[in-house]
Design a protein around this motif. Structure first.
Motif, short mmCIF file in Angstrom:
data_model
loop_
_atom_site.label_atom_id
_atom_site.label_comp_id
_atom_site.label_asym_id
_atom_site.label_seq_id
_atom_site.Cartn_x
_atom_site.Cartn_y
_atom_site.Cartn_z
N ALA A 38 -1.84 -20.42 35.46
CA ALA A 38 -2.27 -21.70 36.03
C ALA A 38 -3.62 -21.57 36.72
CB ALA A 38 -1.22 -22.21 37.01
N ILE A 39 -3.79 -20.52 37.53
CA ILE A 39 -5.04 -20.35 38.28
C ILE A 39 -6.21 -20.07 37.34
CG2 ILE A 39 -6.26 -18.85 39.91
CD1 ILE A 39 -3.67 -18.57 41.45
N ILE A 40 -6.05 -19.08 36.46
CA ILE A 40 -7.16 -18.67 35.59
C ILE A 40 -7.46 -19.75 34.55
CG2 ILE A 40 -8.02 -16.89 34.05
CD1 ILE A 40 -7.67 -16.09 37.01
N ALA A 41 -6.43 -20.48 34.09
CA ALA A 41 -6.68 -21.57 33.15
C ALA A 41 -7.51 -22.67 33.80
CB ALA A 41 -5.35 -22.15 32.65
N VAL A 42 -7.18 -23.02 35.05
CA VAL A 42 -7.97 -24.04 35.76
C VAL A 42 -9.39 -23.54 35.98
CG1 VAL A 42 -8.23 -25.26 37.95
CG2 VAL A 42 -6.00 -25.16 36.85
N SER A 283 -20.53 -30.65 41.38
CA SER A 283 -20.06 -29.46 42.09
C SER A 283 -18.92 -29.81 43.04
CB SER A 283 -21.21 -28.82 42.87
OG SER A 283 -22.22 -28.36 41.99
N GLY A 284 -19.03 -30.98 43.71
CA GLY A 284 -17.96 -31.42 44.61
C GLY A 284 -16.66 -31.67 43.86
N LEU A 285 -16.78 -32.29 42.68
CA LEU A 285 -15.60 -32.54 41.86
C LEU A 285 -14.96 -31.23 41.42
CD1 LEU A 285 -13.74 -34.38 40.17
CD2 LEU A 285 -15.48 -34.33 38.37
N PHE A 286 -15.78 -30.27 41.00
CA PHE A 286 -15.25 -28.99 40.55
C PHE A 286 -14.60 -28.21 41.69
CE2 PHE A 286 -18.52 -29.03 36.91
CZ PHE A 286 -17.62 -29.69 36.10
N ALA A 287 -15.14 -28.38 42.91
CA ALA A 287 -14.53 -27.72 44.06
C ALA A 287 -13.11 -28.23 44.29
CB ALA A 287 -15.39 -27.95 45.31
N VAL A 288 -12.92 -29.55 44.12
CA VAL A 288 -11.59 -30.14 44.27
C VAL A 288 -10.64 -29.61 43.19
CG1 VAL A 288 -10.28 -32.29 44.16
CG2 VAL A 288 -12.46 -32.22 45.38
N GLY A 293 -6.25 -25.95 41.44
CA GLY A 293 -5.77 -24.80 40.66
C GLY A 293 -5.12 -23.75 41.54
N TRP A 294 -5.73 -23.49 42.71
CA TRP A 294 -5.16 -22.51 43.64
C TRP A 294 -3.79 -22.99 44.15
CZ3 TRP A 294 -6.01 -17.66 44.23
CH2 TRP A 294 -7.28 -17.11 44.03
N VAL A 295 -3.69 -24.29 44.46
CA VAL A 295 -2.42 -24.82 44.99
C VAL A 295 -1.33 -24.74 43.93
CG1 VAL A 295 -1.26 -26.91 45.80
CG2 VAL A 295 -3.54 -26.33 46.66
N ILE A 296 -1.66 -25.22 42.71
CA ILE A 296 -0.65 -25.21 41.62
C ILE A 296 -0.22 -23.78 41.30
CG2 ILE A 296 -0.27 -25.74 39.18
CD1 ILE A 296 -2.25 -28.09 39.56
N GLY A 297 -1.21 -22.90 41.09
CA GLY A 297 -0.89 -21.52 40.75
C GLY A 297 -0.28 -20.77 41.92
N GLY A 298 -0.69 -21.15 43.16
CA GLY A 298 -0.20 -20.44 44.34
C GLY A 298 1.31 -20.54 44.50
N PHE A 299 1.86 -21.73 44.23
CA PHE A 299 3.32 -21.89 44.35
C PHE A 299 4.04 -21.01 43.32
CE2 PHE A 299 2.29 -25.98 46.49
CZ PHE A 299 3.04 -25.77 47.63
N SER A 300 3.51 -20.97 42.09
CA SER A 300 4.15 -20.14 41.06
C SER A 300 4.06 -18.66 41.43
CB SER A 300 3.46 -20.37 39.71
OG SER A 300 3.66 -21.69 39.28
N ILE A 301 2.89 -18.24 41.94
CA ILE A 301 2.74 -16.83 42.32
C ILE A 301 3.63 -16.49 43.51
CG2 ILE A 301 1.08 -15.24 43.37
CD1 ILE A 301 -1.02 -16.26 41.54
#
Length: 413
Positions: A38-42, A283-288, A293-301
């Protein structure tokens, strides 16, 4: 040397433990696999999007401002209907600024006309026609693959010459060298003097896709398409030492306000637009998206980490007797600790590698004009996160194993 040998033995024990419980190992690493995927894909998607969009933005120039009627973004309390009352930018204003600007490297007048049919014999296609003045190649990227750029004389006398895009060349000339040959544009013959290098598909094409574009002298464009008072774009390139292009913008504003007879109390009736503003918004949009990505992947990790920790506690309990035997034979605490810590890190790394492999396979999918590329930085990030999760998940079970009393551990069943 003894220490390294014991570390290697710890690693070998960890590997054997994982192989002996293959089903349990596979189930344990699923959480980490999904999380890393999830993280690396995002991250891969965001990097690819950003690269694609910034490549598109490069065609509207670096250190460039655009003088236009309409702003690229609406903000503040300025009433929208006042924009309609603004005068359009004209060729005379371009000449006025060109003669007086001192903080500009180059200044260009340009205009566009879309979906104009160009023909050669029985071959035809809808093209984007752009009229421009001489310094356009200083403002924007014009990669000439065949032929040459305009001469000053061709621009001054509005000669019927054109620099065409790769798609125009392929459709009208069918693989032949188009340089020096003619085609029909609005009933007039235009001679091809150059062909631009193929850009390919893009998510956005600021200023139009150059592959389907015909660049012609501004005078030739005006004779075909302009009325008495045409609306044009004026692009101005500043110097590299003008930080933030503040001097250039100030000079443009002062000259244009004077030209249009605006009083000090009146607002500007023109917009000075910057490509950097679009880049900052992107850049602001990509930061969001990155945070998402961190939030979604963080729960799985996190779930995967708890799964690994649980399996490690089970492994410690199952091998308590073996730990007691190892310690009674002289195994140091760090040997036992490394044995279980390596097992947790190895388990997490395998899960991370599986997630990265899934992203790599995903990069072969065709997503329209988006070219997904898994970068070395994202691979390193995935492996780094996996290693940290393995250490955090295995450190407590490893410590509990290392601190066991060998006598009590040997008696365990």
């Amino acid at each position: 040397m003894q220490f390294l040998r014991q570390v290697f033995e710890s690693f070998r024990f960890a590997w054997q433990a994982l192989r002996s419980n293959l089903l349990r190992t596979t189930l344990s690493l699923l959480g980490v696999t999904i999380g890393i995927f999830a993280i690396i894909a995002v991250f891969t998607l965001v990097d690819s999007l950003e690269r694609n969009i910034r490549t598109s933005l490069s065609f509207i120039g670096d250190k460039v401002v655009y003088v236009q009627k309409w702003p690229w973004s609406f903000g503040g309390e300025y009433q929208w209907w006042k924009y309609f009352q603004r005068p359009v930018s004209t060729y005379n204003e371009f000449r006025f600024l060109s003669d007086r600007l001192e903080t500009a490297q180059a200044i260009v007048a340009m205009d566009f006309k879309g979906r104009i049919t160009v023909k050669r014999g029985n071959n035809s296609m809808a093209s984007l026609i752009q009229g421009t003045t001489f310094d356009y190649n200083k403002i924007s990227d014009v990669p000439i693959e065949q032929g040459r750029y305009f001469t000053q004389q061709e621009i001054d006398v509005a000669r019927n010459v054109a620099i065409i895009g790769s798609d125009v060349s392929e459709n009208l000339f069918l693989g032949q060298d188009p340089v020096g040959k003619t085609f029909k544009l609005n009933g007039l013959n235009f001679t091809v003097i150059g062909v631009q290098r193929k850009k390919g598909e893009s998510i956005i094409n600021v200023g139009g896709n150059p592959d389907i574009k015909c660049l012609i002298p501004f005078g030739a464009f005006a004779k075909m398409f302009h009325s008495v008072n045409p609306d044009i774009d004026i692009a101005i390139k500043g110097y590299d030492d003008d930080e933030g292009l503040l001097e250039l913008e100030s000079e443009i504003r002062g000259l244009l306000r004077t030209r249009r007879g605006l009083r000090p109390s009146q607002d500007d009736n023109f917009a000075i637009n910057r490509p950097e503003a679009a880049a900052q918004a992107i850049s602001g949009l990509f930061a969001v998206l990155t945070i998402a990505g961190w939030v979604i992947g963080g729960f799985s990790i996190l779930i995967g980490g708890f799964g690994i920790a649980n399996i490690m506690f089970v492994s410690v309990k199952e091998r308590t007797n073996i730990i007691g035997i190892q310690k009674s034979l002289g195994a140091k605490n760090y040997f036992v600790l490394f044995q279980f810590l390596f097992e947790a890190v190895l388990l997490s790394l395998v899960g991370g590698l599986a997630g990265i492999l899934l992203v790599y396979l995903l990069s072969f999918m065709k997503l329209g004009s988006l070219d997904l590329q898994l970068t070395a930085n994202n691979i390193a990030l995935g492996l780094g996160v996996s290693s940290v999760i393995g250490i955090l998940s295995g450190i407590i079970p490893a410590f509990s194993a290392a601190r066991m009393d060998p006598v009590i551990a040997i008696r365990a069943k």
